[in-house]
Design an enzyme around this catalytic site. Structure first.
Site, PDB file in Angstrom:
ATOM      1  N   LYS A  22       0.884  -1.111   0.031  1.00  0.00           N
ATOM      2  CA  LYS A  22       0.006  -0.058  -0.002  1.00  0.00           C
ATOM      3  C   LYS A  22       0.913   1.173   0.238  1.00  0.00           C
ATOM      4  CE  LYS A  22      -1.614   1.559   4.039  1.00  0.00           C
ATOM      5  NZ  LYS A  22      -1.408   3.191   4.493  1.00  0.00           N
ATOM      6  N   ASN A  23       1.764   1.219   0.778  1.00  0.00           N
ATOM      7  CA  ASN A  23       2.784   2.524   1.078  1.00  0.00           C
ATOM      8  C   ASN A  23       3.763   2.650  -0.216  1.00  0.00           C
ATOM      9  OD1 ASN A  23       1.179   3.020   3.232  1.00  0.00           O
ATOM     10  ND2 ASN A  23       2.686   2.482   4.544  1.00  0.00           N
ATOM     11  N   CYS A 124      -5.347  12.925  12.456  1.00  0.00           N
ATOM     12  CA  CYS A 124      -5.680  11.604  12.487  1.00  0.00           C
ATOM     13  C   CYS A 124      -5.567  10.984  13.774  1.00  0.00           C
ATOM     14  CB  CYS A 124      -5.139  10.833  11.289  1.00  0.00           C
ATOM     15  SG  CYS A 124      -3.652  10.014  11.797  1.00  0.00           S
ATOM     16  N   ARG A 129       0.135  14.852  12.656  1.00  0.00           N
ATOM     17  CA  ARG A 129       0.762  14.726  11.556  1.00  0.00           C
ATOM     18  C   ARG A 129       0.796  15.778  10.627  1.00  0.00           C
ATOM     19  NH1 ARG A 129      -1.227   8.997   9.446  1.00  0.00           N
ATOM     20  NH2 ARG A 129       0.510   8.941   8.301  1.00  0.00           N
ATOM     21  N   ASP A 314       4.875   0.856  11.902  1.00  0.00           N
ATOM     22  CA  ASP A 314       3.542   0.148  11.575  1.00  0.00           C
ATOM     23  C   ASP A 314       3.406  -1.247  11.930  1.00  0.00           C
ATOM     24  OD1 ASP A 314       3.409   1.933   8.234  1.00  0.00           O
ATOM     25  OD2 ASP A 314       2.997   2.547  10.386  1.00  0.00           O
ATOM     26  N   ARG A 406      -8.626  -0.516   4.241  1.00  0.00           N
ATOM     27  CA  ARG A 406      -7.759   0.570   3.564  1.00  0.00           C
ATOM     28  C   ARG A 406      -6.392   0.042   3.406  1.00  0.00           C
ATOM     29  NH1 ARG A 406      -7.601   6.407   6.576  1.00  0.00           N
ATOM     30  NH2 ARG A 406      -6.235   6.475   4.663  1.00  0.00           N
TER      31      ARG A 406
HETATM   32  C1  EPZ Z   1       4.162   7.021   6.409  1.00  0.00           C
HETATM   33  O1  EPZ Z   1       3.654   8.198   6.797  1.00  0.00           O
HETATM   34  C2  EPZ Z   1       3.217   5.897   6.153  1.00  0.00           C
HETATM   35  N1  EPZ Z   1       2.085   6.136   5.373  1.00  0.00           N
HETATM   36  C3  EPZ Z   1       2.747   5.400   7.673  1.00  0.00           C
HETATM   37  O2  EPZ Z   1       1.904   4.263   7.497  1.00  0.00           O
HETATM   38  C4  EPZ Z   1       3.756   4.933   8.495  1.00  0.00           C
HETATM   39  O3  EPZ Z   1       3.715   5.034   9.712  1.00  0.00           O
HETATM   40  C5  EPZ Z   1       5.174   6.540   8.421  1.00  0.00           C
HETATM   41  O4  EPZ Z   1       5.224   6.753   7.095  1.00  0.00           O
HETATM   42  C6  EPZ Z   1       6.267   6.231   9.347  1.00  0.00           C
HETATM   43  O5  EPZ Z   1       7.019   5.000   8.719  1.00  0.00           O
HETATM   44  C7  EPZ Z   1       2.175   6.196   4.059  1.00  0.00           C
HETATM   45  O6  EPZ Z   1       3.328   5.602   3.567  1.00  0.00           O
HETATM   46  C8  EPZ Z   1       1.318   6.328   3.135  1.00  0.00           C
HETATM   47  P1  EPZ Z   1       6.311  10.390   8.533  1.00  0.00           P
HETATM   48  P2  EPZ Z   1       3.751   9.597   6.889  1.00  0.00           P
HETATM   49  O7  EPZ Z   1       6.326  11.666   7.673  1.00  0.00           O
HETATM   50  O8  EPZ Z   1       4.824   9.868   5.669  1.00  0.00           O
HETATM   51  C9  EPZ Z   1       5.919  13.794  11.636  1.00  0.00           C
HETATM   52  C10 EPZ Z   1       0.295   2.878   7.551  1.00  0.00           C
HETATM   53  O9  EPZ Z   1      -0.144   2.283   8.699  1.00  0.00           O
HETATM   54  N2  EPZ Z   1       6.071  14.889  10.789  1.00  0.00           N
HETATM   55  O10 EPZ Z   1       7.361   9.541   8.388  1.00  0.00           O
HETATM   56  O11 EPZ Z   1       2.929  10.421   7.113  1.00  0.00           O
HETATM   57  C11 EPZ Z   1       4.902  13.210  11.843  1.00  0.00           C
HETATM   58  O12 EPZ Z   1       3.844  13.518  12.714  1.00  0.00           O
HETATM   59  C12 EPZ Z   1       0.678   4.465   7.786  1.00  0.00           C
HETATM   60  O13 EPZ Z   1       0.524   2.488   6.392  1.00  0.00           O
HETATM   61  C13 EPZ Z   1       6.184  16.265  10.797  1.00  0.00           C
HETATM   62  O14 EPZ Z   1       6.321  16.572  12.237  1.00  0.00           O
HETATM   63  O15 EPZ Z   1       5.107   9.569   8.232  1.00  0.00           O
HETATM   64  C14 EPZ Z   1       5.343  11.968  12.579  1.00  0.00           C
HETATM   65  O16 EPZ Z   1       5.307  12.079  13.794  1.00  0.00           O
HETATM   66  C15 EPZ Z   1       0.167   5.056   9.028  1.00  0.00           C
HETATM   67  N3  EPZ Z   1       6.014  17.093  10.105  1.00  0.00           N
HETATM   68  C16 EPZ Z   1       6.694  11.510  12.065  1.00  0.00           C
HETATM   69  O17 EPZ Z   1       7.165  12.824  11.392  1.00  0.00           O
HETATM   70  C17 EPZ Z   1       6.001  16.627   8.624  1.00  0.00           C
HETATM   71  O18 EPZ Z   1       5.853  17.473   7.506  1.00  0.00           O
HETATM   72  C18 EPZ Z   1       6.915  10.722  10.830  1.00  0.00           C
HETATM   73  O19 EPZ Z   1       6.036  10.953   9.877  1.00  0.00           O
HETATM   74  C19 EPZ Z   1       5.869  15.297   8.316  1.00  0.00           C
HETATM   75  C20 EPZ Z   1       5.916  14.313   9.262  1.00  0.00           C
END
Ligand code: EPZ
Length: 428
Positions: A22-23, A124, A129, A314, A406
């Site tokens: 998915k990701n 969410c 996020r 995850d 999803r």
């Molecule tokens: C991706 O989300 C995945 N989703 C998530 O999988 C996964 O948990 C996550 O990466 C971490 O591995 C997809 O790929 C569609 P991040 P993403 O940006 O990109 C903070 C699932 O279950 N952050 O690496 O949104 C954020 O709040 C989903 O399949 C900021 O502060 O994750 C988090 O605490 C859930 N500012 C941390 O960084 C930003 O601009 C990591 O988030 C971006 C992120």
């Protein structure tokens, strides 16, 4: 509203086909916006999020066609995508609210069209996020950013981004993906440091290279990009879903089962496989995938989530479910999201003994779990309830399973095939 009923206690044994990731799919699909030629993606999973992303791309003017029937018996849908003309550069609130990954159209739209407007994603279940790192990356590449009315508007002066240096203060998967997709068509060269190294990003980089992008440092935390004038179409097959594979491995562990995960690749699962071995499961690479077998006894673990290649956030909820029946006390620490323990109250209602203290959860192994009506709150929490239900005595009813749909393709079919007493019931 559909629910899933499970009568627990069966030992799972057999083979499960692992679907496309998915990701990876959600970051490969927006690549179609980077060219006016056809991008053909293979091994796409049939998931609600993939359908939602397809509808978002259609709204932006991307024509899509899927081969193979929607509910076909086979796995691995093929989708062709073509952004001959991009008719809109806005990702609307109701799309972004439903699926945060919608923000991954920002980078490609900026790169191709020189502008993009996207709704701020809002929070969410697992955390607020924000997207500040995405926006900073676009500014580092010359974009002008303005916020108005819950929307972010990004514009490239003169219609084209400029190569630049993007230094992430901490690892972000999505921000790395957006920055990479923005940089490939920028004028000049770019460097992205402290880039996320998740395998899904490697998939993205390799697909972009297949489309004619010039990227070096793939698989490392420093990506160097030489901007090009245009990208061409390509054919690319989505990697297997490492999180789906790890989830079914936990199901084998908690039921003392023996499952071959068909198509799973050990090189994307090292931390998960190490944790499964530490928990006492046997893990063996086979010609068709990875075989994971439980022994009936799960050993307690101390696990902390962190960016790849460390133990994946995850996988946290799924391991927690398995560890509720471990012989001893486990300590899990969630370092990525601030609220990723929504599954804990539900697992405790099934008889688990979990105590959340800030970012950590202390999981005291209990002798057994008892089936109960439980509610899914987010994708991976839902899977942890399924895993617990597979071992619980009696019947577990999981509601709000749209969360599951999803990210897990044909979940009950895959589990029925290895002996689970599980069914989906509609309505009520
Ligand atoms: C991706 O989300 C995945 N989703 C998530 O999988 C996964 O948990 C996550 O990466 C971490 O591995 C997809 O790929 C569609 P991040 P993403 O940006 O990109 C903070 C699932 O279950 N952050 O690496 O949104 C954020 O709040 C989903 O399949 C900021 O502060 O994750 C988090 O605490 C859930 N500012 C941390 O960084 C930003 O601009 C990591 O988030 C971006 C992120």
């Amino acid at each position: 509203m559909d629910r899933i009923l499970i009568r627990g206690g069966n030992r799972l044994a057999g083979r499960i086909h692992i679907s496309g990731a998915k990701n990876a799919a959600l970051t490969l699909m927006p690549c179609a916006l980077l060219t006016d030629e056809v991008l053909e993606l293979g091994n796409l999973p049939r998931l609600a999020d993939v359908d939602s992303f397809m509808h978002l791309l259609n709204m932006l003017g991307v024509s899509t066609m899927t081969k193979g029937s929607k509910r076909g018996a086979e796995f691995g849908r093929v989708m062709t995508l073509r952004a001959k003309d991009v008719s809109d550069t806005t990702a609307p609130y109701d799309m972004v609210r439903k699926m945060r990954a919608s923000i991954l159209v920002l980078g490609p739209l900026l790169a191709r069209m020189g502008e993009a407007t996207v709704s701020l994603p809002g929070g969410c279940a697992i955390g607020n996020r924000p997207i500040d790192l995405h926006l900073r990356a676009f500014a580092d590449l010359g974009a002008e950013i303005e916020m108005a009315g819950g929307y972010v508007r990004a514009k490239a002066p003169g219609g084209r981004l400029k190569g630049g240096k993007v230094a992430f203060p901490f690892v972000s998967v999505g921000a790395t993906e957006n920055a990479l997709m923005a940089a490939v068509l920028a004028q000049g060269s770019s460097i992205i440091t402290n880039a996320a190294r998740e395998p899904e990003i490697t998939d993205l980089a390799e697909c972009l290279v297949a489309m004619g992008a010039k990227i070096s440092g793939i698989r490392t935390d420093t990506l160097e990009i030489e901007g090009v004038e245009r990208l061409h179409g390509a054919k690319y097959s989505v990697m297997p879903d490492r999180i789906e594979a790890g989830s079914y491995a936990c199901a084998a562990g908690i039921t003392g089962g023996d499952i071959e995960l068909l198509g799973a690749k050990t090189d994307t699962l090292a931390a998960t496989l190490a944790a499964l071995s530490d928990a006492g499961l046997t893990v063996e690479e086979t010609t068709d995938g990875i075989r994971v077998a439980g022994t009936g006894e799960v050993k307690p673990l101390t696990l902390s989530t962190a960016p790849y290649p460390a133990f994946a956030t995850d996988m946290q909820a799924q391991f927690m479910a398995m560890l509720t029946l471990a012989k001893g006390t486990s300590l899990l620490t969630e370092t990525i999201f601030e609220n990723r323990y929504m599954h804990v109250p539900e697992l405790n209602r099934m008889g688990a003994d979990i105590d959340v203290r800030g970012r950590s959860a202390v999981v005291k192994g209990v002798g057994s779990l008892t089936g109960a009506p439980v509610m899914a709150t987010d994708l991976r929490a839902s899977m942890s309830l399924i895993i617990a239900g597979l071992a619980a005595e009696g019947e577990t009813q999981v509601s709000r399973i749209y969360h599951l749909d999803r990210g897990y393709e044909r979940l009950e079919e895959k589990l029925q095939a290895v002996g689970a007493d599980i069914e989906r019931v509609g309505g009520g």
